[in-house]
Design an enzyme around this catalytic site. Structure first.
Site, PDB file in Angstrom:
ATOM      1  N   LYS A  29      -1.128 109.018  32.678  1.00 57.72           N
ATOM      2  CA  LYS A  29      -1.976 108.445  30.917  1.00 57.72           C
ATOM      3  C   LYS A  29      -2.954 107.847  31.510  1.00 57.72           C
ATOM      4  O   LYS A  29      -3.793 108.118  30.650  1.00 57.72           O
ATOM      5  CB  LYS A  29      -0.831 108.032  29.990  1.00 57.72           C
ATOM      6  CG  LYS A  29      -1.064 107.168  28.497  1.00 57.72           C
ATOM      7  CD  LYS A  29      -0.250 106.954  28.241  1.00 57.72           C
ATOM      8  CE  LYS A  29       0.327 106.041  28.170  1.00 57.72           C
ATOM      9  NZ  LYS A  29      -0.706 105.020  27.261  1.00 57.72           N
ATOM     10  N   ASN A  30      -2.882 106.818  32.128  1.00 59.83           N
ATOM     11  CA  ASN A  30      -3.721 105.734  31.154  1.00 59.83           C
ATOM     12  C   ASN A  30      -5.202 105.623  32.726  1.00 59.83           C
ATOM     13  O   ASN A  30      -6.310 105.384  32.224  1.00 59.83           O
ATOM     14  CB  ASN A  30      -3.688 104.165  32.256  1.00 59.83           C
ATOM     15  CG  ASN A  30      -2.650 103.736  31.063  1.00 59.83           C
ATOM     16  OD1 ASN A  30      -2.427 103.979  29.900  1.00 59.83           O
ATOM     17  ND2 ASN A  30      -1.745 102.315  31.283  1.00 59.83           N
TER      18      ASN A  30
ATOM     19  N   CYS B 134      -0.632  99.506  21.750  1.00 61.20           N
ATOM     20  CA  CYS B 134       1.238  98.655  21.434  1.00 61.20           C
ATOM     21  C   CYS B 134       0.913  96.964  21.717  1.00 61.20           C
ATOM     22  O   CYS B 134      -0.894  96.991  20.949  1.00 61.20           O
ATOM     23  CB  CYS B 134       2.138  98.483  23.038  1.00 61.20           C
ATOM     24  SG  CYS B 134       2.082  99.815  23.227  1.00 61.20           S
TER      25      CYS B 134
ATOM     26  N   ARG C 126      -6.011  91.003  21.515  1.00 63.77           N
ATOM     27  CA  ARG C 126      -6.199  92.235  22.410  1.00 63.77           C
ATOM     28  C   ARG C 126      -7.422  92.066  21.920  1.00 63.77           C
ATOM     29  O   ARG C 126      -7.662  93.100  21.795  1.00 63.77           O
ATOM     30  CB  ARG C 126      -5.532  93.842  22.470  1.00 63.77           C
ATOM     31  CG  ARG C 126      -3.827  93.629  22.704  1.00 63.77           C
ATOM     32  CD  ARG C 126      -2.805  94.717  23.318  1.00 63.77           C
ATOM     33  NE  ARG C 126      -3.309  95.552  23.878  1.00 63.77           N
ATOM     34  CZ  ARG C 126      -3.127  96.566  24.269  1.00 63.77           C
ATOM     35  NH1 ARG C 126      -1.999  97.502  23.898  1.00 63.77           N
ATOM     36  NH2 ARG C 126      -3.567  97.508  25.288  1.00 63.77           N
TER      37      ARG C 126
ATOM     38  N   ASP D  78       3.003  96.580  32.789  1.00 71.85           N
ATOM     39  CA  ASP D  78       3.810  97.993  32.131  1.00 71.85           C
ATOM     40  C   ASP D  78       4.889  97.992  32.393  1.00 71.85           C
ATOM     41  O   ASP D  78       5.963  99.340  31.945  1.00 71.85           O
ATOM     42  CB  ASP D  78       2.811  99.102  32.661  1.00 71.85           C
ATOM     43  CG  ASP D  78       1.585  99.161  31.286  1.00 71.85           C
ATOM     44  OD1 ASP D  78       1.524  98.711  30.296  1.00 71.85           O
ATOM     45  OD2 ASP D  78       0.263  99.478  31.215  1.00 71.85           O
TER      46      ASP D  78
ATOM     47  N   ARG E 158       4.426 108.941  23.328  1.00 72.51           N
ATOM     48  CA  ARG E 158       3.226 108.987  23.474  1.00 72.51           C
ATOM     49  C   ARG E 158       2.934 108.109  24.979  1.00 72.51           C
ATOM     50  O   ARG E 158       1.264 108.842  25.366  1.00 72.51           O
ATOM     51  CB  ARG E 158       2.682 106.930  23.074  1.00 72.51           C
ATOM     52  CG  ARG E 158       2.407 107.285  21.334  1.00 72.51           C
ATOM     53  CD  ARG E 158       2.303 105.274  20.816  1.00 72.51           C
ATOM     54  NE  ARG E 158       1.175 104.881  21.999  1.00 72.51           N
ATOM     55  CZ  ARG E 158       1.349 103.844  21.922  1.00 72.51           C
ATOM     56  NH1 ARG E 158       1.786 102.875  21.414  1.00 72.51           N
ATOM     57  NH2 ARG E 158       0.145 103.608  23.287  1.00 72.51           N
TER      58      ARG E 158
HETATM   59  C1  UD1 Z   1      -4.821  98.449  30.174  1.00 76.88           C
HETATM   60  C2  UD1 Z   1      -3.147  99.033  29.824  1.00 76.88           C
HETATM   61  C3  UD1 Z   1      -2.187  98.878  29.838  1.00 76.88           C
HETATM   62  C4  UD1 Z   1      -2.191  97.878  30.748  1.00 76.88           C
HETATM   63  C5  UD1 Z   1      -3.115  97.047  30.501  1.00 76.88           C
HETATM   64  C6  UD1 Z   1      -2.757  95.621  32.377  1.00 76.88           C
HETATM   65  C7  UD1 Z   1      -4.581 101.644  28.755  1.00 76.88           C
HETATM   66  C8  UD1 Z   1      -4.758 102.416  27.974  1.00 76.88           C
HETATM   67  N1  UD1 Z   1      -3.478 100.351  28.653  1.00 76.88           N
HETATM   68  O1  UD1 Z   1      -5.055  97.910  28.740  1.00 76.88           O
HETATM   69  O2  UD1 Z   1      -1.211  99.950  29.029  1.00 76.88           O
HETATM   70  O3  UD1 Z   1      -0.980  96.749  30.077  1.00 76.88           O
HETATM   71  O4  UD1 Z   1      -4.357  97.298  31.074  1.00 76.88           O
HETATM   72  O5  UD1 Z   1      -2.500  96.228  33.094  1.00 76.88           O
HETATM   73  O6  UD1 Z   1      -4.534 101.710  30.186  1.00 76.88           O
HETATM   74  N2  UD1 Z   1      -8.224  90.152  27.323  1.00 76.88           N
HETATM   75  C9  UD1 Z   1      -9.400  90.046  26.534  1.00 76.88           C
HETATM   76  N3  UD1 Z   1     -10.532  90.274  26.670  1.00 76.88           N
HETATM   77  C10 UD1 Z   1     -11.326  91.726  26.778  1.00 76.88           C
HETATM   78  C11 UD1 Z   1     -10.119  92.437  27.419  1.00 76.88           C
HETATM   79  C12 UD1 Z   1      -8.894  92.046  27.206  1.00 76.88           C
HETATM   80  O7  UD1 Z   1      -9.034  88.565  26.941  1.00 76.88           O
HETATM   81  O8  UD1 Z   1     -11.924  91.428  26.095  1.00 76.88           O
HETATM   82  C13 UD1 Z   1      -7.399  90.457  27.594  1.00 76.88           C
HETATM   83  C14 UD1 Z   1      -6.029  91.392  27.053  1.00 76.88           C
HETATM   84  O9  UD1 Z   1      -5.766  90.191  25.761  1.00 76.88           O
HETATM   85  C15 UD1 Z   1      -4.966  90.967  28.431  1.00 76.88           C
HETATM   86  C16 UD1 Z   1      -5.790  91.306  29.146  1.00 76.88           C
HETATM   87  O10 UD1 Z   1      -7.041  90.166  29.330  1.00 76.88           O
HETATM   88  O11 UD1 Z   1      -4.405  89.306  27.763  1.00 76.88           O
HETATM   89  C17 UD1 Z   1      -5.607  92.258  29.888  1.00 76.88           C
HETATM   90  O12 UD1 Z   1      -6.269  93.656  29.010  1.00 76.88           O
HETATM   91  P1  UD1 Z   1      -6.387  95.014  29.994  1.00 76.88           P
HETATM   92  O13 UD1 Z   1      -6.902  94.776  31.003  1.00 76.88           O
HETATM   93  O14 UD1 Z   1      -8.456  94.932  29.305  1.00 76.88           O
HETATM   94  O15 UD1 Z   1      -5.381  95.757  29.154  1.00 76.88           O
HETATM   95  P2  UD1 Z   1      -6.245  97.382  28.267  1.00 76.88           P
HETATM   96  O16 UD1 Z   1      -7.430  97.677  28.793  1.00 76.88           O
HETATM   97  O17 UD1 Z   1      -6.090  96.989  27.119  1.00 76.88           O
END
Ligand code: UD1
Length: 422
Positions: free
Chosen positions: A22-23, A117, A122, A307, A399
């Site tokens: 999915k991701n 989620c 985030r 995850d 989902r």
């Molecule tokens: C993606 C995955 C999710 C997985 C996560 C971590 C998808 C659709 N989702 O989520 O399933 O759990 O990677 O492997 O692929 N952060 C910031 N600033 C930013 C971006 C992120 O502070 O601009 C922080 C977030 O709050 C979190 C951490 O970085 O604490 C990791 O987030 P990120 O790797 O970006 O996860 P997602 O892309 O949201």
């Protein structure tokens, strides 16, 4: 209302085929925008997040044809920028990828706030910092994130991410492939889906090197072409079935996997006393249900995946001894603890740590899927527990899991989906 009903305590035997990731599928679907051509995507999982992403593109003017259950053709030639529907993008975290993809193709993007989620805050500050490094201006206007390239268009730049964020790495890659000049991303995320996105874009004519390491280089090209691409297998889905087999006991082969992606999950299961045998593209898990408690710390890839944390939480609740889980990625990823406690688990959460005192047996109970992987954890707990478990809010599970009930039934689980129409 749809529910999943489980009669626990049945051992699992047989083979489960893993679906596409999915991701990886989500960013690749949005990356189709950059090509302006037809792309054929194979091994697309039939899950609602993916179907919703396709719907968002269709609604923006793309031609989306479902060739078969897992193959879809996406032609973005006639797509209009900045017209995504707020009610659709707000249901999906991955809709933030519209920002990078629209910015790359049209020089500007306006996208409503994304959903997904609830793991605490985030933010997207790292995505924004990346766009700014390419010369774009980032604002919030009328409930939308708005990004506009500078007067000369997007220009390559150097981006250092403060956090190795998956989403920010993807968004900067999307914005940079058609930008003028070279972009570098330092402290980039290294997850397998970053590599899959780079492989897809390179197959469409992009010039990306270093994906899978923390330093990615992108040399901008003037245009991309379409291609046919097969999405990689879903390591989180595979891991979920490996943990299900460990919890319920029995012998299950998870087929169509890339064992290298499963190393952390495999290592933890072995540490817990489970037998795990790998072959080229399948993994067999054998368990007598007797498990040792272990400590787990989640971290960015190649660390232990956040995850997979809730699924292991459920497994450790029925293991011998006390286990500590430390969540290293998200602020609030233990919302499932209260649900697990309803099944008799002894789990105490303090900030980003949880201590779990294993019980001999959990007992079935009515519980709720509070997020996607938490829902998978409830299924795992239900399979291992004595008695009946009834899981509500299962749309959250749909989902991200392609036919999870059918796949588990196929290996002997007493599990079914009911819809009482309420
Ligand atoms: C993606 C995955 C999710 C997985 C996560 C971590 C998808 C659709 N989702 O989520 O399933 O759990 O990677 O492997 O692929 N952060 C910031 N600033 C930013 C971006 C992120 O502070 O601009 C922080 C977030 O709050 C979190 C951490 O970085 O604490 C990791 O987030 P990120 O790797 O970006 O996860 P997602 O892309 O949201």
């Amino acid at each position: 209302m749809k529910k999943i009903l489980i009669n626990g305590g049945k051992k699992l035997h047989g083979k489960i085929d893993v679906s596409g990731m999915k991701n990886a599928a989500l960013p690749i679907i949005f990356a189709c925008i950059l090509t302006g051509k037809k792309c054929v995507l194979d091994n697309i999982p039939d899950v609602t997040d993916v179907n919703l992403s396709l719907k968002i593109l269709e609604d923006m003017g793309a031609e989306v044809i479902r060739i078969s259950r897992n193959t879809v053709s996406v032609d973005t030639e006639k797509l209009n920028g900045m017209t995504s529907r707020h009610d659709l993008v707000s249901r999906l975290r991955a809709s933030t990828y519209l920002l990078g993809a629209e910015l790359g193709r049209f020089g500007e993007a306006r996208v409503g706030f994304s959903g997904g989620c609830d793991f605490g805050v985030r933010p997207i500050d790292q995505h924004q910092k990346g766009f700014e490094a390419l010369g774009a201006k980032v604002t919030v206007e009328n409930g939308c994130n708005r990004v506009v390239a500078g007067p000369q268009g997007l220009r390559g730049g150097s981006v250092y991410l403060d956090i190795a964020s998956v989403g920010a790495t993807i968004n900067v890659m999307l914005a940079a492939v058609l930008a003028d000049g070279k972009t570098t991303i330092d402290n980039a995320a290294r997850e397998p889906h970053i590599v899959d996105l780079a492989n897809f874009l390179n197959m469409c004519g992009a010039k990306i090197t270093g994906a899978g390491t923390s330093f990615i280089k992108i040399t901008g090209v003037t245009e991309l072409h379409g291609c046919e691409y097969t999405i990689i297998p879903d390591m989180i889905e595979a891991g979920t079935y490996m943990v299900a087999a460990a919890a319920a006991g029995g012998r299950v082969t998870v087929s169509g996997v890339i064992p290298k992606h499963m190393e952390t999950v495999t290592a933890k299961l072995i540490e817990m006393g489970v037998s795990v045998d790998e072959d080229e593209d399948f993994i067999t898990v054998t368990s007598n249900g007797k498990l040792r408690g272990v400590n787990i710390k989640t971290y960015f890839y190649p660390g232990f995946p956040t995850d997979m944390q809730p699924q292991f939480g459920a497994l450790l609740a029925a293991a011998d001894g006390t286990s500590i889980i430390t969540e290293g990625v998200f602020d609030n990823r233990f919302r499932y603890a209260d649900e697990l406690a309803k099944m008799g688990a002894e789990i105490n959460v303090l900030g980003r740590n949880a201590s779990i005192v294993g019980k001999k047996k959990l007992s079935g109970a009515p519980v709720t899927a509070v997020d996607l992987r938490a829902g998978a954890a409830m299924i795992i707990a239900g399979l291992a527990a004595e008695g009946k478990t009834e899981i509500s809010q299962i749309e959250i599970i749909e989902r991200g899991y392609d036919d999870i009930v059918g796949k588990l039934r196929g290996v002997g689980a007493d599990i079914r989906l009911v819809d009482d129409g309420a």
